[in-house]
Design an enzyme around this catalytic site. Sequence first.
Site, PDB file in Angstrom:
ATOM      1  N   ASN A   1      -8.006  -3.061  13.550  1.00 36.41           N
ATOM      2  CA  ASN A   1      -9.459  -3.668  13.320  1.00 36.41           C
ATOM      3  C   ASN A   1      -9.495  -4.305  12.816  1.00 36.41           C
ATOM      4  OD1 ASN A   1      -8.286  -2.368  11.187  1.00 36.41           O
ATOM      5  ND2 ASN A   1      -9.130  -0.476  11.136  1.00 36.41           N
TER       6      ASN A   1
ATOM      7  N   ASP B   1       1.116  -1.274  -0.360  1.00 32.14           N
ATOM      8  CA  ASP B   1       0.091  -0.050   0.226  1.00 32.14           C
ATOM      9  C   ASP B   1       0.481   1.449   0.314  1.00 32.14           C
ATOM     10  OD1 ASP B   1       1.110  -0.310   2.590  1.00 32.14           O
ATOM     11  OD2 ASP B   1      -1.639  -1.065   3.556  1.00 32.14           O
TER      12      ASP B   1
ATOM     13  N   HIS C   1      -7.273  -4.927   9.378  1.00 32.99           N
ATOM     14  CA  HIS C   1      -7.231  -4.528   8.690  1.00 32.99           C
ATOM     15  C   HIS C   1      -5.996  -4.949   7.653  1.00 32.99           C
ATOM     16  CE1 HIS C   1      -4.906  -0.793   9.601  1.00 32.99           C
ATOM     17  NE2 HIS C   1      -3.938  -1.349   8.592  1.00 32.99           N
TER      18      HIS C   1
ATOM     19  N   GLU D   1      -9.758  -2.025   5.131  1.00 30.73           N
ATOM     20  CA  GLU D   1     -10.712  -1.034   5.953  1.00 30.73           C
ATOM     21  C   GLU D   1     -11.546  -2.500   6.576  1.00 30.73           C
ATOM     22  OE1 GLU D   1      -9.030  -0.409   8.144  1.00 30.73           O
ATOM     23  OE2 GLU D   1      -8.214   1.948   7.604  1.00 30.73           O
TER      24      GLU D   1
HETATM   25  C1  F6R Z   1       1.409  -1.214   5.886  1.00 26.41           C
HETATM   26  C2  F6R Z   1       0.554  -2.020   6.473  1.00 26.41           C
HETATM   27  C3  F6R Z   1      -0.331  -2.408   7.189  1.00 26.41           C
HETATM   28  C4  F6R Z   1      -0.244  -2.345   8.431  1.00 26.41           C
HETATM   29  C5  F6R Z   1      -0.507  -2.827  10.273  1.00 26.41           C
HETATM   30  C6  F6R Z   1      -0.242  -2.589  11.053  1.00 26.41           C
HETATM   31  O1  F6R Z   1       1.514  -1.399   5.191  1.00 26.41           O
HETATM   32  O2  F6R Z   1      -0.009  -3.015   5.124  1.00 26.41           O
HETATM   33  O3  F6R Z   1      -1.643  -3.071   7.396  1.00 26.41           O
HETATM   34  O4  F6R Z   1       0.524  -3.943   8.786  1.00 26.41           O
HETATM   35  O5  F6R Z   1      -1.443  -1.411   9.824  1.00 26.41           O
HETATM   36  O6  F6R Z   1       0.575  -1.567  11.536  1.00 26.41           O
HETATM   37  P1  F6R Z   1       1.698  -2.169  12.611  1.00 26.41           P
HETATM   38  O7  F6R Z   1       2.616  -2.456  12.391  1.00 26.41           O
HETATM   39  O8  F6R Z   1       2.719  -0.242  12.531  1.00 26.41           O
HETATM   40  O9  F6R Z   1       1.422  -1.675  13.761  1.00 26.41           O
END
Ligand code: F6R
Length: 241
Positions: free
Chosen positions: A136, A67, A138, A143
Site C-alpha cells: 500500500n 519500527d 507504506h 500507513e
Molecule cells: C519494516 C518496514 C516495512 C517493510 C515493508 C515491506 O521495517 O519498515 O515498511 O519494509 O512492509 O516488507 P517486506 O520486505 O517483507 O515486503
Amino acid sequence: MNIISTKDYQEMSRKACELVAETINTIEKPILGLATGSTPEGLYQCLINKHKEEQLSFRHVTTFNLDEYVGLGSENPNSYRYFMNGKLFQHIDIRKENTYVPNGSAENLEEECVSYEELIREHGGMDLQILGIGLNGHIGFNEPGTPFTSRTHIVELDESTRQANARFFDSLEEVPTHAITTGIGTIMESKKILLLISGENKADTVTRLVNGDISEDFPASILKEHPNVTIIADEAALSKL
Ligand code: F6R
C-alpha cells in the site's frame, strides 16, 4: 529518484550491499537507518559475508531501526529487535549499545516515541536510510494517510499490512494491531535513502510510486521530493513500468 534495475533478488541485495559498504568505509561514524521484513534479508546476509570474508568492520557504525511492533519484547521471535539480532547484529562486530530499535514493550509508549526521535536527532540523523515498501506504499509503518511531517509515533496497522505480515506468525490474530514507527518527516531528513523492491507482487506498487502523484494516500510518493534517493528493484518488481 535514481532507479537501478537488477536481474533478480540476489543481484538487488548485492548492489545494495556495495552501497552500504561504501557508506561504512567512507564515513567516520556512519549512522544507518535499517528496515526489517523479507526484502533486506539478502542485503544483511551479504554484509555478514563482507564482514567475515573482507573484514568490513561495523565498530564505528550506529544503527536505528525504522519500527517495532507494540507489545512484542526483544525475546519474542516476531519482534524486530529479535529479527535484527539474528539476521545481522549477532554476526558482525557492531557494538550492541549502538544498535537502536524502538522499544515496543515500553511502559510509556508515547515517551518512547519522543525519546527515540530525540536520540536520532542527537546523532544527526541517518547518513543512509534503507527502506522496503509495503504493497500500500507504506514506508516504515507509516500507513496511507500519515502526514508527511510525522515524527516517531504509534500507528494502528492497516488490515492489509497485518495480512501481509501474517506469514511470519502462527495466525493473523497474533499479528499486533499497533506499532511504533519513525515518521515520514524523520525518514525524509536522511542524507541518502536506498529503497529496495523485489518481486512481482510489488509491480503495481512500483508503478504507482514512479507514475503516480505525490499524496499522503501513498506514503512512499514523498520520496520523489528527496534529493538523494536510489531505488534498487529487480526485473519482476519493474515488470509493469
Ligand atoms: C519494516 C518496514 C516495512 C517493510 C515493508 C515491506 O521495517 O519498515 O515498511 O519494509 O512492509 O516488507 P517486506 O520486505 O517483507 O515486503
